[in-house]
Write a protein that holds these residues in place. Structure first.
Motif, mmCIF file in Angstrom:
data_model
loop_
_atom_site.group_PDB
_atom_site.id
_atom_site.type_symbol
_atom_site.label_atom_id
_atom_site.label_comp_id
_atom_site.label_asym_id
_atom_site.label_seq_id
_atom_site.Cartn_x
_atom_site.Cartn_y
_atom_site.Cartn_z
ATOM 1 N N TYR A 166 0.842 -1.189 0.000
ATOM 2 C CA TYR A 166 0.000 0.000 0.000
ATOM 3 C C TYR A 166 0.880 1.243 0.000
ATOM 4 O O TYR A 166 1.998 1.242 0.516
ATOM 5 C CB TYR A 166 -0.969 0.011 1.190
ATOM 6 C CG TYR A 166 -0.323 0.162 2.542
ATOM 7 C CD1 TYR A 166 -0.164 1.416 3.130
ATOM 8 C CD2 TYR A 166 0.112 -0.952 3.251
ATOM 9 C CE1 TYR A 166 0.419 1.563 4.382
ATOM 10 C CE2 TYR A 166 0.701 -0.824 4.496
ATOM 11 C CZ TYR A 166 0.848 0.426 5.065
ATOM 12 O OH TYR A 166 1.433 0.577 6.294
ATOM 13 N N LYS A 169 -1.973 7.891 -1.168
ATOM 14 C CA LYS A 169 -2.888 8.139 -2.277
ATOM 15 C C LYS A 169 -2.191 8.940 -3.377
ATOM 16 O O LYS A 169 -1.520 9.944 -3.111
ATOM 17 C CB LYS A 169 -4.104 8.924 -1.776
ATOM 18 C CG LYS A 169 -5.261 8.988 -2.755
ATOM 19 C CD LYS A 169 -6.020 7.676 -2.781
ATOM 20 C CE LYS A 169 -7.317 7.809 -3.567
ATOM 21 N NZ LYS A 169 -8.094 6.544 -3.564
ATOM 22 N N ASN A 171 0.122 7.586 -5.194
ATOM 23 C CA ASN A 171 1.362 6.847 -5.429
ATOM 24 C C ASN A 171 2.505 7.767 -5.882
ATOM 25 O O ASN A 171 3.068 7.606 -6.970
ATOM 26 C CB ASN A 171 1.122 5.764 -6.492
ATOM 27 C CG ASN A 171 2.229 4.714 -6.529
ATOM 28 O OD1 ASN A 171 3.132 4.712 -5.683
ATOM 29 N ND2 ASN A 171 2.167 3.833 -7.507
ATOM 30 N N VAL A 247 -7.128 0.866 3.276
ATOM 31 C CA VAL A 247 -7.403 1.728 2.122
ATOM 32 C C VAL A 247 -8.855 2.214 2.137
ATOM 33 O O VAL A 247 -9.148 3.362 1.824
ATOM 34 C CB VAL A 247 -7.092 0.965 0.814
ATOM 35 C CG1 VAL A 247 -7.660 1.708 -0.398
ATOM 36 C CG2 VAL A 247 -5.588 0.783 0.659
ATOM 37 N N ARG A 248 -9.761 1.350 2.547
ATOM 38 C CA ARG A 248 -11.184 1.712 2.567
ATOM 39 C C ARG A 248 -11.503 2.762 3.634
ATOM 40 O O ARG A 248 -12.301 3.661 3.410
ATOM 41 C CB ARG A 248 -12.030 0.464 2.841
ATOM 42 C CG ARG A 248 -12.142 -0.510 1.698
ATOM 43 C CD ARG A 248 -12.828 -1.780 2.174
ATOM 44 N NE ARG A 248 -13.079 -2.719 1.096
ATOM 45 C CZ ARG A 248 -13.449 -3.980 1.287
ATOM 46 N NH1 ARG A 248 -13.613 -4.434 2.513
ATOM 47 N NH2 ARG A 248 -13.657 -4.775 0.265
ATOM 48 N N GLY A 253 -11.070 6.821 2.727
ATOM 49 C CA GLY A 253 -10.614 6.288 1.449
ATOM 50 C C GLY A 253 -9.699 7.209 0.668
ATOM 51 O O GLY A 253 -9.359 6.912 -0.488
ATOM 52 N N GLU A 254 -9.268 8.313 1.282
ATOM 53 C CA GLU A 254 -8.457 9.298 0.565
ATOM 54 C C GLU A 254 -6.994 9.319 1.014
ATOM 55 O O GLU A 254 -6.238 10.190 0.604
ATOM 56 C CB GLU A 254 -9.056 10.693 0.765
ATOM 57 C CG GLU A 254 -10.436 10.872 0.177
ATOM 58 C CD GLU A 254 -10.456 10.603 -1.331
ATOM 59 O OE1 GLU A 254 -9.501 11.026 -2.016
ATOM 60 O OE2 GLU A 254 -11.417 9.959 -1.792
ATOM 61 N N GLU A 257 -3.673 3.773 -1.101
ATOM 62 C CA GLU A 257 -4.160 2.912 -2.168
ATOM 63 C C GLU A 257 -3.266 1.674 -2.247
ATOM 64 O O GLU A 257 -2.102 1.700 -1.826
ATOM 65 C CB GLU A 257 -4.194 3.625 -3.514
ATOM 66 C CG GLU A 257 -2.844 4.066 -4.037
ATOM 67 C CD GLU A 257 -2.970 4.853 -5.343
ATOM 68 O OE1 GLU A 257 -2.809 4.219 -6.407
ATOM 69 O OE2 GLU A 257 -3.226 6.080 -5.280
ATOM 70 N N ILE A 258 -3.823 0.598 -2.751
ATOM 71 C CA ILE A 258 -3.062 -0.635 -2.954
ATOM 72 C C ILE A 258 -2.530 -0.653 -4.373
ATOM 73 O O ILE A 258 -3.233 -0.277 -5.315
ATOM 74 C CB ILE A 258 -3.948 -1.876 -2.708
ATOM 75 C CG1 ILE A 258 -4.294 -1.994 -1.216
ATOM 76 C CG2 ILE A 258 -3.257 -3.156 -3.179
ATOM 77 C CD1 ILE A 258 -5.262 -3.114 -0.900
ATOM 78 N N VAL A 259 -1.285 -1.100 -4.523
ATOM 79 C CA VAL A 259 -0.708 -1.211 -5.865
ATOM 80 C C VAL A 259 -0.484 -2.691 -6.174
ATOM 81 O O VAL A 259 -0.083 -3.474 -5.315
ATOM 82 C CB VAL A 259 0.609 -0.428 -5.990
ATOM 83 C CG1 VAL A 259 0.360 1.058 -5.824
ATOM 84 C CG2 VAL A 259 1.649 -0.893 -4.977
#
Length: 319
Positions: A166, A169, A171, A247-248, A253-254, A257-259
């Motif tokens: 993760y 946000k 990335n 992430v949720r 949620g901001e 993020e998962i990559v």
């Protein structure tokens, strides 16, 4: 936190042979099966009820005390985490379902992740249930270099999960895989199998003529998350269901993020001392029973963890 891709304790501590004493100061308890007054009923009464068909399978010691003492590290939503002073999540809810089969309470104590297996071996806990990845090293009590640390444990496998990366946000560091972490900082909880994954990847980076990963290991996963959020680390590594929940929920949620996709999926197991085969086998029967009656599926659906469902319990299936 056991990986805890998923949270998988490394062989060195433990989430599989654990090193170090578990931090018990301020430990928080939860009885996963509701009102404790119900546990006051004599063991003989419980064993005679149809609501606990597997009670007689338990060791006599467990029957007499009316509970199974569980070590956990309540920092891995949705698997186990604190909410309003209680330990909640997938594992406590599964334990509640298991208690209906076994006729005893599951009493959770939250402490240091890297001390869970040691605490099972010492008898502090009857079991450890904390998103612990089952692997051979933990079964045999070995660290990540193959050094013997303890007796190891047996695992009753009840869930499967992989490792996820993760990032903040957007990335900003452009991380898409473990290979992209060469020469970058990565945050992780100490003593987990995904810390081992970072170490292996770091060695591969150097073997390929690249810079090693700057691994920052923390006592708890919250610190690792904060490091990624602040931009101090390019990425964090965690169990897939835990990373997905993070992430949720974080910042609505901001925040993260998962990559990429989850990788290296492996079983989560309930850790039991190798000498306590009767308890181990009773737990396996109980897991199979809640899978058969549908309560297992309901718990996973409640927490959005259906991707980790298995069809049948197993003993020591980790590699």
């Amino acid at each position: 936190m056991t990986a805890r891709s998923t949270r998988r304790p490394s062989a060195a501590p433990f989430r599989p042979a654990a090193i170090g004493a578990i931090a018990v100061a301020g430990a928080l308890l939860l009885t996963a099966c509701g009102d404790q007054t119900e546990s006051a009923a004599p063991a003989s009464e419980k064993s005679s009820t149809s609501e606990a068909p597997l009670f007689d399978k338990l060791p006599e010691e467990i029957q007499k005390k009316g509970k199974i003492e569980v070590g956990t590290n309540a920092e891995y939503a949705p698997m186990e985490f604190m909410d309003g002073g209680k330990i909640v999540g997938v594992d406590p809810d599964l334990a509640e379902a298991l208690s209906k089969q076994l006729g005893v309470e599951f009493e959770f104590t939250s402490g240091s992740f890297d001390g869970l297996i040691t605490s099972v071996n010492s008898g502090r806990y009857d079991i450890a249930m904390s998103s612990i990845t089952d692997n051979k090293a933990r079964q045999e009590g070995l660290d990540d270099k193959g050094k013997k640390l303890g007796d190891g444990v047996d695992f009753v496998d009840y869930f499967v999960a992989g490792t996820a990366i993760y990032v903040k946000k957007g990335n900003p560091k452009g991380v898409e895989s473990l290979e992209d972490l060469c020469g970058k900082k990565a945050a992780v909880q100490r003593g987990t199998t995904y810390e081992d994954a970072l170490k292996k990847q770091s060695k591969k980076c150097k073997d390929d003529g690249k810079k090693a990963i700057d691994i920052e290991s923390f006592e708890n996963d919250t610190e690792a998350q904060t490091r990624v959020k602040s931009g101090g680390a390019a990425a964090g590594v965690n169990d897939y269901p835990v990373a997905l929940e993070l992430v949720r929920k974080a910042g609505n949620g901001e925040t993260f993020e998962i990559v990429g996709e989850q990788y290296d999926a492996g079983p989560f197991g309930i850790a039991v001392d190798k000498d306590n085969t009767q308890l181990r086998d009773a737990l396996k029967e109980a897991v199979d029973a809640i899978i058969a009656d549908g309560s297992y599926k309901k718990v996973l659906e409640k927490w959005g963890a259906e991707t980790g469902a298995i069809d049948a319990a197993a003993i020591n299936s980790g590699k």
